[in-house]
Design a protein around this motif. Sequence first.
Motif, PDB file in Angstrom:
ATOM      1  N   ILE A   7     -42.569 -55.164 -18.392  1.00  0.00           N
ATOM      2  CA  ILE A   7     -42.405 -55.458 -16.970  1.00  0.00           C
ATOM      3  C   ILE A   7     -42.390 -54.151 -16.194  1.00  0.00           C
ATOM      4  N   GLY A   8     -43.250 -54.060 -15.197  1.00  0.00           N
ATOM      5  CA  GLY A   8     -43.276 -52.919 -14.283  1.00  0.00           C
ATOM      6  C   GLY A   8     -42.679 -53.329 -12.949  1.00  0.00           C
ATOM      7  N   HIS A   9     -41.403 -53.098 -12.772  1.00  0.00           N
ATOM      8  CA  HIS A   9     -40.706 -53.563 -11.565  1.00  0.00           C
ATOM      9  C   HIS A   9     -41.219 -52.912 -10.289  1.00  0.00           C
ATOM     10  N   ASP A  10     -41.499 -51.621 -10.350  1.00  0.00           N
ATOM     11  CA  ASP A  10     -41.943 -50.892  -9.158  1.00  0.00           C
ATOM     12  C   ASP A  10     -43.436 -50.601  -9.186  1.00  0.00           C
ATOM     13  N   ALA A  11     -44.131 -51.116 -10.191  1.00  0.00           N
ATOM     14  CA  ALA A  11     -45.552 -50.792 -10.375  1.00  0.00           C
ATOM     15  C   ALA A  11     -46.384 -51.316  -9.213  1.00  0.00           C
ATOM     16  N   PRO A  12     -47.454 -50.614  -8.889  1.00  0.00           N
ATOM     17  CA  PRO A  12     -48.307 -51.056  -7.786  1.00  0.00           C
ATOM     18  C   PRO A  12     -49.033 -52.357  -8.119  1.00  0.00           C
ATOM     19  N   THR A  13     -49.306 -53.147  -7.088  1.00  0.00           N
ATOM     20  CA  THR A  13     -50.091 -54.371  -7.250  1.00  0.00           C
ATOM     21  C   THR A  13     -51.404 -54.277  -6.490  1.00  0.00           C
ATOM     22  N   THR A  14     -51.685 -53.098  -5.972  1.00  0.00           N
ATOM     23  CA  THR A  14     -52.978 -52.813  -5.335  1.00  0.00           C
ATOM     24  C   THR A  14     -53.509 -51.518  -5.953  1.00  0.00           C
ATOM     25  N   PRO A  15     -54.806 -51.265  -5.820  1.00  0.00           N
ATOM     26  CA  PRO A  15     -55.358 -50.037  -6.408  1.00  0.00           C
ATOM     27  C   PRO A  15     -55.158 -48.798  -5.546  1.00  0.00           C
ATOM     28  N   HIS A  53     -49.468 -56.583 -22.432  1.00  0.00           N
ATOM     29  CA  HIS A  53     -49.496 -57.279 -21.151  1.00  0.00           C
ATOM     30  C   HIS A  53     -48.554 -56.543 -20.204  1.00  0.00           C
ATOM     31  N   LEU A  54     -49.101 -55.929 -19.172  1.00  0.00           N
ATOM     32  CA  LEU A  54     -48.299 -55.239 -18.170  1.00  0.00           C
ATOM     33  C   LEU A  54     -48.103 -56.178 -16.985  1.00  0.00           C
ATOM     34  N   VAL A  55     -46.860 -56.579 -16.755  1.00  0.00           N
ATOM     35  CA  VAL A  55     -46.550 -57.468 -15.640  1.00  0.00           C
ATOM     36  C   VAL A  55     -46.208 -56.592 -14.444  1.00  0.00           C
ATOM     37  N   LEU A  56     -47.061 -56.633 -13.430  1.00  0.00           N
ATOM     38  CA  LEU A  56     -46.927 -55.748 -12.272  1.00  0.00           C
ATOM     39  C   LEU A  56     -46.343 -56.514 -11.091  1.00  0.00           C
ATOM     40  N   GLY A  57     -45.127 -56.144 -10.724  1.00  0.00           N
ATOM     41  CA  GLY A  57     -44.494 -56.738  -9.552  1.00  0.00           C
ATOM     42  C   GLY A  57     -44.344 -58.242  -9.628  1.00  0.00           C
ATOM     43  N   ASP A  58     -44.274 -58.811 -10.825  1.00  0.00           N
ATOM     44  CA  ASP A  58     -44.166 -60.256 -11.034  1.00  0.00           C
ATOM     45  C   ASP A  58     -45.267 -61.028 -10.300  1.00  0.00           C
ATOM     46  N   GLU A  59     -46.416 -60.370 -10.149  1.00  0.00           N
ATOM     47  CA  GLU A  59     -47.524 -60.967  -9.411  1.00  0.00           C
ATOM     48  C   GLU A  59     -48.817 -60.972 -10.215  1.00  0.00           C
ATOM     49  N   PHE A  60     -49.107 -59.868 -10.886  1.00  0.00           N
ATOM     50  CA  PHE A  60     -50.319 -59.741 -11.695  1.00  0.00           C
ATOM     51  C   PHE A  60     -49.942 -59.291 -13.101  1.00  0.00           C
ATOM     52  N   THR A  61     -50.777 -59.671 -14.065  1.00  0.00           N
ATOM     53  CA  THR A  61     -50.627 -59.178 -15.431  1.00  0.00           C
ATOM     54  C   THR A  61     -51.946 -58.560 -15.855  1.00  0.00           C
ATOM     55  N   VAL A  62     -51.885 -57.295 -16.248  1.00  0.00           N
ATOM     56  CA  VAL A  62     -53.049 -56.587 -16.776  1.00  0.00           C
ATOM     57  C   VAL A  62     -52.891 -56.568 -18.290  1.00  0.00           C
ATOM     58  N   THR A  63     -53.904 -57.104 -18.983  1.00  0.00           N
ATOM     59  CA  THR A  63     -53.860 -57.212 -20.439  1.00  0.00           C
ATOM     60  C   THR A  63     -54.869 -56.271 -21.076  1.00  0.00           C
TER      61      THR A  63
END
Length: 196
Positions: A7-15, A53-63
Motif C-alpha cells: 500500500i502506497g498511502h502518499d503515492a501519486p495517482t497521476t503521472p 501489486h502497488l495500491v496507490l492512494g486506494d484508487e489504482f493498482t499497478v501490477t
Amino acid sequence: MRQFVVIGHDAPTTPDFALDDLAGAAGRLDVLCRCVNSAFFLSHALREDVRVHLVLGDEFTVTFDGADLRRLNPDERSTAALIRNALDRREDAIGHQPVESSPGVAIRRRGFAATLDALDGSLVHLHEDGTPVVDAEPPTDPVFVLSDHHDFTDAEASLLSDRADLRVRLGPTALHADHAITVAHNYLDTDGFESY
C-alpha cells in the motif's frame, strides 16, 4: 506464485511527478520502487513466479508480473518511470479491466479491498506483532501484504484481520518493507529455513 501487495498511502495517482524527487514530491514512491526491485531481482536474473501489486492512494493498482516483465532495471528511477508510464494510461483503465503500459506492467482502477478480493492464494499479513514466521508453515501461493513507510490505517488493519489466513512477523525487530520482501523470499526459498 508469490505475490506482494504494497500500500502506497502518499503515492501519486497521476503521472505528474518528477523522477528526481521520489522521496519528497512523489509521496515516498522510492519505498515502493525498492519493494518492486526486492521482489524481482536475483543475481543476474528476475524471479518469474512473482507478482507485485502497488495500491496507490486506494484508487489504482499497478501490477508487475515477473512472467512477462521487461525493462525493469535495479534502480529506483527507472522503476518509478514504469509506474509513471502506467499512471499515464490510468484513464484507459475502465472498471477493473487492466491496461498494460509496458510488458509485464498493468494498471487497474482498483483500491485495496478490491485488489485483495481479486487475488488467489494464502493471504499473509506481515506485522511486527504477528506470530514468528519460523513457527508458521510456509504457505502455498502466498500473498504477502505490506504497508509503505506508514502503518496500516485502522480500516486496512480491520480488513486484514478479517481476511488474512496468517499474521506473521519476520524477525524480532520491524523491517523496511523492501527488506521484509527479501526476508520473506528467503524464508520461502529455504522451505522455512529448513533446507538450502
